[in-house]
Design a protein around this motif. Structure first.
Motif, PDB file in Angstrom:
ATOM      1  N   ILE A  37       0.848  -1.203   0.000  1.00 11.76           N
ATOM      2  CA  ILE A  37       0.000   0.000   0.000  1.00 11.76           C
ATOM      3  C   ILE A  37       0.880   1.248   0.000  1.00 11.76           C
ATOM      4  N   LEU A  38       0.473   2.229  -0.800  1.00 14.36           N
ATOM      5  CA  LEU A  38       1.195   3.502  -0.869  1.00 14.36           C
ATOM      6  C   LEU A  38       0.199   4.652  -0.760  1.00 14.36           C
ATOM      7  N   ALA A  39       0.700   5.787  -0.288  1.00 16.58           N
ATOM      8  CA  ALA A  39      -0.094   7.012  -0.408  1.00 16.58           C
ATOM      9  C   ALA A  39      -0.110   7.398  -1.894  1.00 16.58           C
ATOM     10  N   VAL A  40      -1.161   8.058  -2.323  1.00 18.94           N
ATOM     11  CA  VAL A  40      -1.258   8.477  -3.732  1.00 18.94           C
ATOM     12  C   VAL A  40      -1.276  10.004  -3.771  1.00 18.94           C
ATOM     13  N   ARG A  41      -0.385  10.552  -4.588  1.00 12.09           N
ATOM     14  CA  ARG A  41      -0.308  12.025  -4.688  1.00 12.09           C
ATOM     15  C   ARG A  41      -0.455  12.469  -6.139  1.00 12.09           C
ATOM     16  N   SER A  42      -0.985  13.665  -6.290  1.00 17.47           N
ATOM     17  CA  SER A  42      -1.061  14.255  -7.632  1.00 17.47           C
ATOM     18  C   SER A  42       0.329  14.756  -8.017  1.00 17.47           C
ATOM     19  N   ALA A  43       0.481  15.184  -9.260  1.00 20.08           N
ATOM     20  CA  ALA A  43       1.789  15.641  -9.746  1.00 20.08           C
ATOM     21  C   ALA A  43       2.317  16.811  -8.915  1.00 20.08           C
ATOM     22  N   HIS A  47      -2.103  15.144  -1.493  1.00 20.32           N
ATOM     23  CA  HIS A  47      -2.456  13.787  -1.049  1.00 20.32           C
ATOM     24  C   HIS A  47      -3.884  13.454  -1.508  1.00 20.32           C
ATOM     25  N   LEU A  48      -4.047  12.323  -2.214  1.00 18.19           N
ATOM     26  CA  LEU A  48      -5.365  11.955  -2.749  1.00 18.19           C
ATOM     27  C   LEU A  48      -5.972  10.743  -2.039  1.00 18.19           C
ATOM     28  N   GLY A  49      -5.135   9.971  -1.358  1.00 16.88           N
ATOM     29  CA  GLY A  49      -5.658   8.789  -0.670  1.00 16.88           C
ATOM     30  C   GLY A  49      -4.616   7.696  -0.616  1.00 16.88           C
ATOM     31  N   TYR A  50      -5.100   6.444  -0.491  1.00 14.13           N
ATOM     32  CA  TYR A  50      -4.193   5.291  -0.416  1.00 14.13           C
ATOM     33  C   TYR A  50      -4.668   4.214  -1.387  1.00 14.13           C
ATOM     34  N   ALA A  51      -3.678   3.528  -1.953  1.00 16.58           N
ATOM     35  CA  ALA A  51      -4.014   2.428  -2.868  1.00 16.58           C
ATOM     36  C   ALA A  51      -2.992   1.321  -2.690  1.00 16.58           C
ATOM     37  N   TYR A  52      -3.382   0.103  -3.026  1.00 13.59           N
ATOM     38  CA  TYR A  52      -2.352  -0.933  -3.131  1.00 13.59           C
ATOM     39  C   TYR A  52      -1.927  -1.029  -4.591  1.00 13.59           C
ATOM     40  N   MET A  63      -7.521   1.967  -5.390  1.00 13.35           N
ATOM     41  CA  MET A  63      -7.715   2.832  -4.229  1.00 13.35           C
ATOM     42  C   MET A  63      -8.502   2.116  -3.138  1.00 13.35           C
ATOM     43  N   ILE A  64      -8.009   2.239  -1.905  1.00 16.26           N
ATOM     44  CA  ILE A  64      -8.793   1.702  -0.779  1.00 16.26           C
ATOM     45  C   ILE A  64      -9.224   2.809   0.172  1.00 16.26           C
ATOM     46  N   SER A  65      -8.698   4.002  -0.048  1.00 14.38           N
ATOM     47  CA  SER A  65      -9.108   5.131   0.779  1.00 14.38           C
ATOM     48  C   SER A  65      -8.981   6.402  -0.050  1.00 14.38           C
ATOM     49  N   PHE A  66     -10.029   7.204  -0.063  1.00 12.04           N
ATOM     50  CA  PHE A  66      -9.972   8.489  -0.759  1.00 12.04           C
ATOM     51  C   PHE A  66      -9.887   9.557   0.321  1.00 12.04           C
ATOM     52  N   GLY A  67      -8.730  10.118   0.492  1.00  9.01           N
ATOM     53  CA  GLY A  67      -8.585  11.135   1.537  1.00  9.01           C
ATOM     54  C   GLY A  67      -7.598  10.687   2.592  1.00  9.01           C
ATOM     55  N   LYS A  68      -7.820  11.144   3.806  1.00 10.94           N
ATOM     56  CA  LYS A  68      -6.815  10.970   4.854  1.00 10.94           C
ATOM     57  C   LYS A  68      -6.972   9.662   5.639  1.00 10.94           C
ATOM     58  N   THR A  69      -8.142   9.008   5.558  1.00 13.10           N
ATOM     59  CA  THR A  69      -8.351   7.803   6.363  1.00 13.10           C
ATOM     60  C   THR A  69      -7.271   6.776   6.052  1.00 13.10           C
ATOM     61  N   LEU A  70      -6.601   6.294   7.082  1.00 13.71           N
ATOM     62  CA  LEU A  70      -5.491   5.358   6.885  1.00 13.71           C
ATOM     63  C   LEU A  70      -6.012   4.020   6.373  1.00 13.71           C
ATOM     64  N   PRO A  71      -5.180   3.282   5.628  1.00 16.32           N
ATOM     65  CA  PRO A  71      -5.659   2.073   4.949  1.00 16.32           C
ATOM     66  C   PRO A  71      -6.413   1.097   5.849  1.00 16.32           C
ATOM     67  N   GLU A  72      -5.842   0.748   6.992  1.00 18.78           N
ATOM     68  CA  GLU A  72      -6.513  -0.246   7.829  1.00 18.78           C
ATOM     69  C   GLU A  72      -7.863   0.272   8.327  1.00 18.78           C
ATOM     70  N   ASP A  73      -7.900   1.545   8.707  1.00 19.55           N
ATOM     71  CA  ASP A  73      -9.176   2.122   9.157  1.00 19.55           C
ATOM     72  C   ASP A  73     -10.192   2.141   8.013  1.00 19.55           C
ATOM     73  N   ALA A  74      -9.685   2.419   6.802  1.00 20.80           N
ATOM     74  CA  ALA A  74     -10.580   2.475   5.635  1.00 20.80           C
ATOM     75  C   ALA A  74     -11.179   1.091   5.362  1.00 20.80           C
ATOM     76  N   ILE A  75     -10.346   0.059   5.479  1.00 17.65           N
ATOM     77  CA  ILE A  75     -10.839  -1.306   5.254  1.00 17.65           C
ATOM     78  C   ILE A  75     -11.911  -1.648   6.301  1.00 17.65           C
ATOM     79  N   ARG A  76     -11.622  -1.324   7.549  1.00 17.37           N
ATOM     80  CA  ARG A  76     -12.607  -1.596   8.611  1.00 17.37           C
ATOM     81  C   ARG A  76     -13.906  -0.837   8.350  1.00 17.37           C
ATOM     82  N   GLU A  77     -13.757   0.418   7.950  1.00 13.06           N
ATOM     83  CA  GLU A  77     -14.942   1.247   7.709  1.00 13.06           C
ATOM     84  C   GLU A  77     -15.755   0.711   6.525  1.00 13.06           C
TER      85      GLU A  77
END
Ligand code: SAH
Length: 390
Positions: A37-43, A47-52, A63-77
């Protein structure tokens, strides 16, 4: 956490909450193990979110999270929200089998989880989700409290991800993976997850089975591509004069017979025919007044579309040609590459060639436990048309 940087102007899809990042949109990918999993950034570094990510796949990131929610929290949510949706719409006393997680439809790319009574069957399509398996298992066992968790990841598409096909018990009682009886709209069906197609039962047709039950009275029904006979049982329960099941799989037909028995229906209620539907529909003396066509996805990739349309047109032309006057044809396509407008076009062409008057009475889509993510249109895959043929 390291970041993947998108190319200038290639961040629109992610900003629009689409889950896929194609490899051509990525400017910089740090040195990672596939599936990390990595943070995703625009050029310009936003910060745009997280993706594997997986370098092998043409869909480099999901993408597994759009925004600031951390990956594990996003999966739980996302899992929590997926389960809450099903709780709101399904009464387990009437229907105890449902899709709990529908991949991108529930913001969980690469993960499908189907619950058959207390047996959970999961299907993992990507390396990123595969790496998250321990977390997913922990959450699912804790919240769903299943008797069995069985993984059925026999997906050829895993090869593109660098994964072997895999099937095996992840938790609990192995017997649940071999056989479990479920209730759908109050009717019992037998499911054999470890020995069947997909996770064991086509839950996406639940609402259509209700429709068939309401429409079948007095009709001679052909259930083409019957699999384990769920439409056949519903037609007979709805008072069909007869209901025949045609499928190329002998094993599926065997289970179809069991499903009739489970529902107290005599096996003389119809024939179980192991045949190719394309040939069967050409046999002489067909006398059906209700034909159901629920084929497998003829287009598994975009390049299959033209060939697939030929297949859909063929069976629809034959069904429309052969059904008795005043008859019904309930026809489906479950390939997301065949969009609704294209499917209608195919049915139009088939009707024209059959030379009958054909009217569309209803249009359908997948059941509500297969939700379509508005931001990710690929999650809409099942289309159905109820045709009336004069
Ligand atoms: N309507 C079913 C699901 C159908 S799945 C249900 O509600 O449960 C598609 C089925 O088509 C599978 O069972 C597969 O074995 C069968 N099949 C695929 N190609 C076929 C062909 N050419 N002729 C007959 N059956 C076919």
């Amino acid at each position: 956490m390291d970041s993947a940087i998108l190319k200038p102007g290639k961040d629109k899809a992610v900003r629009n909450r689409h889950h896929w990042i194609f490899s051509g949109a990525v400017a910089r990918l740090p040195d990672i193990d596939d599936g990390d999993i990595l943070a995703v950034r625009s050029a310009d570094g936003e910060h745009l979110g997280y993706a594997y990510f997986n370098r092998r796949s043409s869909i480099a990131g999901r993408m597994i999270s759009f925004g600031k929610t951390l990956p594990e929290d996003a999966i739980r949510e996302s899992l929590g929200q997926a389960l809450a949706l099903r709780k709101a719409f399904f009464d387990p006393a009437v229907t105890n089998a449902r899709r709990l997680v529908n991949a991108e439809g529930d913001a969980l790319p690469g993960l499908v989880a189907d619950l058959y009574d207390d047996v959970l069957v999961v299907q993992i399509a990507t390396r990123g989700m595969d790496k998250l398996k321990p977390l997913l298992l922990e959450i699912l066992v804790e919240t769903v409290k299943p008797r069995t968790v069985y993984e059925k990841s026999d997906l050829p598409a895993r090869r593109e991800e660098g994964l072997e096909e895999f099937e095996g018990l992840l938790y609990g009682d192995r017997a649940g993976a071999d056989q479990v009886d479920i209730l759908e709209n109050g009717l019992p069906f037998r499911v054999r997850p470890s020995r069947s197609q997909k996770t064991g039962f086509y839950l996406d047709q639940r609402e259509m089975r209700g429709l068939v039950r309401r429409l079948a009275k007095g009709r001679r029904v052909l259930n083409a591509f019957s699999y384990t006979g769920a439409f056949t049982v519903c037609a007979l329960k709805g008072g069909a004069a007869r209901a025949d099941s045609v499928d190329s799989s002998e094993a599926a037909l065997g289970l179809a017979e069991e499903n009739l028995e489970l529902n107290g229906l005599p096996s003389s209620s119809g024939y179980f025919i192991a045949a190719d539907v394309f040939e069967f529909l050409r046999s002489p003396d067909l006398d059906y007044d209700f034909i159901i066509l629920d084929p497998p996805a003829f287009a598994k990739k975009r390049t299959d579309v033209v060939q697939a349309c030929r297949g859909y047109k063929d069976i629809n032309r034959l069904a429309v040609q052969r059904v008795r006057p005043g008859g019904l044809v309930l026809t489906f396509s479950c390939s997301h590459f065949i969009e609704a407008a294209l499917f209608r076009q195919v049915v139009f062409q088939a009707s024209l060639e059959a030379g009958r008057r054909v009217r569309i009475l209803q249009e359908h889509r997948q059941a509500a436990d297969h939700p379509v993510n508005v931001y990710h249109p690929e999650t809409a895959y099942l289309k159905g048309l109820l045709l009336y043929v004069d």
